[in-house]
Design an enzyme around this catalytic site. Structure first.
Site, PDB file in Angstrom:
ATOM      1  N   MET A 286       0.848  -1.195   0.000  1.00  0.00           N
ATOM      2  CA  MET A 286       0.000   0.000   0.000  1.00  0.00           C
ATOM      3  C   MET A 286       0.881   1.242   0.000  1.00  0.00           C
ATOM      4  SD  MET A 286      -2.834   1.465  -0.159  1.00  0.00           S
ATOM      5  CE  MET A 286      -2.971   3.249  -0.215  1.00  0.00           C
ATOM      6  N   HIS A 321       7.595   0.862  -8.711  1.00  0.00           N
ATOM      7  CA  HIS A 321       6.151   1.104  -8.860  1.00  0.00           C
ATOM      8  C   HIS A 321       5.622   1.927  -7.685  1.00  0.00           C
ATOM      9  CE1 HIS A 321       1.902  -0.246  -9.838  1.00  0.00           C
ATOM     10  NE2 HIS A 321       1.770   0.046  -8.556  1.00  0.00           N
ATOM     11  N   GLU A 322       5.982   1.536  -6.462  1.00  0.00           N
ATOM     12  CA  GLU A 322       5.488   2.263  -5.283  1.00  0.00           C
ATOM     13  C   GLU A 322       6.097   3.658  -5.192  1.00  0.00           C
ATOM     14  OE1 GLU A 322       2.955   1.050  -3.711  1.00  0.00           O
ATOM     15  OE2 GLU A 322       3.141  -0.722  -4.993  1.00  0.00           O
ATOM     16  N   HIS A 325       4.160   6.085  -7.401  1.00  0.00           N
ATOM     17  CA  HIS A 325       2.896   6.501  -6.785  1.00  0.00           C
ATOM     18  C   HIS A 325       3.045   7.752  -5.922  1.00  0.00           C
ATOM     19  CE1 HIS A 325      -0.135   3.744  -8.010  1.00  0.00           C
ATOM     20  NE2 HIS A 325       0.414   2.664  -7.492  1.00  0.00           N
ATOM     21  N   GLU A 344      -2.759   2.648 -11.267  1.00  0.00           N
ATOM     22  CA  GLU A 344      -1.835   1.516 -11.209  1.00  0.00           C
ATOM     23  C   GLU A 344      -1.119   1.332 -12.544  1.00  0.00           C
ATOM     24  OE1 GLU A 344      -1.090  -0.004  -8.446  1.00  0.00           O
ATOM     25  OE2 GLU A 344      -2.542   1.256  -7.409  1.00  0.00           O
TER      26      GLU A 344
END
Length: 933
Positions: A286, A321-322, A325, A344
């Site tokens: 998350m 990827h995180e 974000h 995403e």
């Protein structure tokens, strides 16, 4: 579902939250002060009631700053609280209404991976130096709408607020949140407790808020000049145990965080970054703002684990990827869960791009995982006409189907929309140009009022990019891919212009769909077929890129020059159909010059594989073109071997096409087709420079082994292949160790089975059906996790190929074996060879064929099997399914003999299988028809 942000008279601008947590209790205490202001969406001047989200909370008091106590009613079915004042209150544009709420919430106890990690949850674990599980981790998970389990709020992504957090808990605990620690107060009268105060956060939606407290170890580094205030950015990884095994994550952050900052021309949008590893987390990862939570198995690795390149690559992809974000998804956030898939998609797209650009050994865009497991899989699913929908409609469907109380991120996330979005972004970037795309993206961060202060729609990004690039094509392109269902097919015809005597091309696009789940009476005119905006990615002769016509927006496009390939490097979300002889002539010419790489040739064959048997899209040129390309490779000069061409991936796919054609020819007894293909592949086999056991035992490349296996299978009736397989079979049975790759075993068994003429020969393979333990050490298998798994695989391969025999004695022996072991796992696979040789004559006196003996035997035993193989019986518990498979393969031998089957006295019992067979055989008929033409 109505949104509070639209209908409520008050909306929040800040949450000041004070929480007290004792890990030994099942509840926590909270006091929250919410700064509320007038909702500009509502045109009223007075109010006496409003709502906030809340679930499993007990509110003890609610008071406005003017000491106006409010009546609170729990609306359980709506997950809301209704707050009511006895008096009407004025609602002024610039007034702030401070609401103080005292309440109590639940701490969710997590003991297994299946428990729901929502709201505030706790798990305990064994400490490193003690044998008691008295260490604790308490963590939050708020996405998509679980903040309401922690505090009263408007729990919707369309509102961004600041948070000020204070947490009172045990002194021994580390305490982490989405902003930096401001101060720690240990002056509590209770010696074991402390209060940690955090700085005011950036503007956040509730879904990105969070904190973690507990017995946490940590490792740390500082990145100079990387934080939003240009100071060093502290990077910390927390874990309940073995935190030093997360040092690889620090290495990744240290490399890629500056690259992301450069890409966006914007420093990390916070003054710290934490990764917190948790024992349990349903969503696995998350991206809370500046505090990323991860299920700890994803980032804790021993040196032995990190020696595996797949582990390293997957870890890099996850971490980058995180990190993406934090800029897109967090600093710039979206106002609806409709844009979850895009959020995403963007994070994965940019992670893949940066990794591919900065790691020469890890070009993700050309990997098997991306091209096959991700992109191709989504395209297959999106080709199913009955279920195919646009990205926009997919969200609406998921939102409608998941309207309960506990909607998770997974419920709202659509994998096809996600993969489609990645490809859309990649092709948009390639169309615009990497540098222009990057510069346009960076300009978004110069407009904080539009792109940070309030949540946006995903299309707002593309409107802005279009303005920056002065092009309407950007928004039209994205609108096309989000509003149209399915995917396109672009047909290419290249012809000689009679006037200029030069080659010219015409491109035509339509919507593509498979014919598998479509009714035979389906009318193509009913299909929505609006032209897509397609990035062509055209390769011209000489391996040049077409910079003149990069985007196709209409039904057709005429080019006054020939094209070699569309969708080069297989990046686009569409299929290409080459539909003229000149197209394949150009492909062969460019192959000779070395201007077509393995991926591009693979894509040609892969697209054709989706046309074969599809009555709406198959053309005879697809079959003849495949044969032309493979024949061109087989006819190349003697000094050019398959190894020197290094086209293993595409050759394997091309040979798969031939196997599909052969299977259709077998079912319909078209021996001329089989003979023609056998001759072609025999010619191709001569390009294998070395079939020696020494060379074969050194083969490790999956596609090379797959190619060799298919060459053997397609030439199993020829003497050179039979002689080769006799030698290889001897090594399978006698060794030495690690002689034969397991990928070749099935085709070797098939060829050996086909040659068998007596019981003595048959027993050599039959012994391996009973047990393959004696040969397991002779076989190379990198995929088996254990020796026992390898043995079982080898036994199944022996069963699968036992039935390619063609003498009456051996067919009788085989059928008796099947009947005796009818309940055994996988026994139905023994029919594969029988089915293949169904037309072979086994008794020349009366012209008895294999299928005649099988049909007589089937009728004799079917009723008994039906009684015994009822649902749930058999050694594998799949009795009914097994019987259907056996019936299907037997009946397939008579697909052109309807009258014979329909006269069977138990026809009603097998009628459903017969109807399924007739339906599925349509593709075989289409293939045969195309080959004939």
């Amino acid at each position: 579902m109505k949104l509070l942000a639209l209908e409520n008279p008050l909306i929040p601008s800040q949450y000041e939250l004070n929480i007290e947590i004792d890990p030994l209790n099942t509840t926590f205490k909270g006091i929250i002060t919410i700064a509320l202001h007038k909702n500009k969406n509502i045109n009223i001047k007075e109010f006496n009631k409003f709502k906030l989200h809340g679930k499993n909370l007990s509110i003890t008091s609610a008071t406005f700053a003017n000491n106006n106590d409010l009546k609170v009613t729990s609306l359980i079915d709506q997950q809301q609280f209704l707050f009511e004042s006895n008096d009407l209150l004025s609602l002024n544009d610039n007034e702030i209404y401070n609401l103080k709420i005292e309440y109590q919430g639940n701490i969710n106890q997590i003991k297994t991976p299946n428990d729901k990690t929502q709201g505030l949850f706790i798990s305990n674990f064994m400490s490193n130096d003690k044998n008691t599980a008295n260490n604790y981790i308490l963590a939050t998970h708020c996405q998509p709408s679980f903040a309401r389990l922690i505090f009263p709020c408007i729990d919707e992504p369309s509102i961004k607020t600041n948070f000020i957090l204070s947490i009172k808990s045990l002194k021994r605990f580390n305490t982490v949140s989405v902003s930096k620690i401001d101060k720690i107060d240990e002056s509590s009268s209770i010696d074991s407790m402390k209060t940690t105060h955090f700085e005011k956060t950036e503007l956040l939606p509730t879904s990105l808020f969070g904190f973690v407290i507990g017995d946490l170890e940590e490792i740390h580094l500082d990145l100079p000049n990387m934080s939003k205030d240009s100071n060093a950015l502290p990077i910390t990884i927390y874990s309940p145990l073995k935190v030093t095994q997360a040092t690889y994550t620090l290495d990744i952050i240290q490399k890629y965080l500056p690259l992301l900052s450069n890409f966006f021309n914007f420093k990390f949008p916070s003054n710290k970054l934490d990764f917190v590893l948790l024992p349990f987390l349903n969503d696995m990862v998350m991206e809370n703002f500046s505090m990323i939570t991860v299920q700890m198995d994803f980032l804790l690795f021993t040196p032995q684990s990190l020696a595996n390149p797949n582990v390293r690559n997957q870890t890099i992809q996850l971490v980058v990827h995180e990190l993406v974000h934090q800029w897109i998804g967090n600093y710039i956030s979206f106002n609806s869960w409709e844009f979850l898939a895009f959020n995403e998609s963007f994070a994965t797209f940019l992670a893949y791009y940066l990794i591919s650009k900065n790691d020469p050994d890890n070009n993700i865009w050309s990997t098997e995982n991306y091209l096959q497991n991700e992109l191709a899989t989504a395209m297959i699913q999106d080709s199913d006409l009955p279920t195919s929908k646009s990205i926009h409609d997919r969200y609406n469907q998921r939102s409608h189907n998941n309207s309960g109380d506990d909607i998770t991120t997974n419920d709202l996330f659509d994998p096809i929309s996600y993969q489609k979005g990645i490809s859309m972004l990649r092709t948009l970037q390639l169309s615009i140009g990497e540098d222009l795309f990057q510069k346009a993206m960076a300009e978004l961060f110069e407009d904080t009022v539009t792109f940070h202060n309030v949540p946006i729609k995903s299309m707002d990004i593309f409107h802005k990019l279009g303005q920056i690039l002065k092009s309407e094509n950007v928004t039209n392109f994205v609108s096309s891919w989000t509003r149209l269902p399915g995917l396109p097919i672009v047909s290419v015809t290249t012809t000689i212009d009679e006037t200029s005597k030069s080659l010219k091309s015409t491109l035509t696009q339509h919507r593509f769909y498979s014919s598998e789940n479509i009714d035979p009476d389906f009318d193509q005119q009913t299909v929505e077929d609006i032209p897509y905006h397609i990035t062509l990615l055209t390769q011209l002769p000489g391996k040049l890129s077409d910079t003149k016509n990069t985007l196709m927006t209409d039904r057709s496009l005429k080019l006054d020059y020939p094209v070699t390939l569309l969708n080069s490097n297989s990046q686009g979300y569409y299929r290409v159909s080459y539909e003229s002889q000149e197209c394949y002539d150009e492909i062969c010419k460019e192959l000779t010059l070395g201007n077509i790489d393995d991926i591009s040739l693979f894509k040609i064959f892969q697209d054709i594989s989706f046309y074969l048997g599809n009555k709406f899209f198959q053309k005879s040129i697809h079959i003849s073109g495949t044969i032309q390309i493979l024949n061109h490779i087989a006819s190349s000069p003697k000094d050019i071997t398959l190894k020197s061409l290094n086209l293993w991936k595409s050759l394997s796919e091309g040979l798969s096409l031939l196997q599909t054609i052969v299977q259709a020819a077998v079912v319909h007894n078209r021996r001329a087709i089989i003979t023609k293909i056998t001759k072609l592949v025999s010619k191709l086999s001569e390009k294998v420079d070395d079939w020696s056991i020494e060379t074969i035992s050194q083969l490790h490349d999956h596609h090379e082994l797959s190619t060799f296996s298919k060459i053997i299978a397609l030439t199993s009736t020829t003497k050179p292949t039979q002689d080769l397989c006799q030698e290889l079979f001897k090594h399978i049975r006698q060794g030495p160790n690690d002689s034969i790759p397991i990928e070749l075993v099935s085709s070797i068994y098939m060829t050996i089975s086909y040659q068998m003429t007596n019981i003595k020969d048959w027993k050599k393979l039959f012994e391996l059906v009973k047990t393959s333990s004696g040969i397991a050490s002779h076989i190379i298998d990198f995929n088996s996790t254990s020796e026992n798994e390898k043995i079982i695989t080898l036994q199944n391969l022996a069963i699968t190929n036992l039935g390619f025999v063609t003498t009456e004695e051996l067919i009788t022996k085989l059928l008796n074996f099947i009947d005796t072991n009818i309940a055994a796992t996988g026994i139905e696979n023994a029919f594969i060879g029988v089915n293949y040789n169904s037309q072979a004559i086994i008794n020349k006196k009366d012209n008895t064929k294999v299928r005649d003996a099988v049909w007589k035997w089937f009728k004799l035993h079917y009723s008994g099997w039906k009684r015994n193989l009822t649902k749930g019986t058999g050694s594998d518990g799949r009795g009914e399914e097994k019987l259907e498979k056996i019936a299907f393969m037997v009946l397939q031998m008579f697909v052109e003999s309807s009258k014979l089957i329909e006269k069977y006295e138990n026809f009603e019992d097998i009628k459903p299988v017969w109807e399924t067979l007739q339906h599925e055989d349509r593709s075989n008929c289409t293939i045969i028809s195309g080959f004939s033409k």
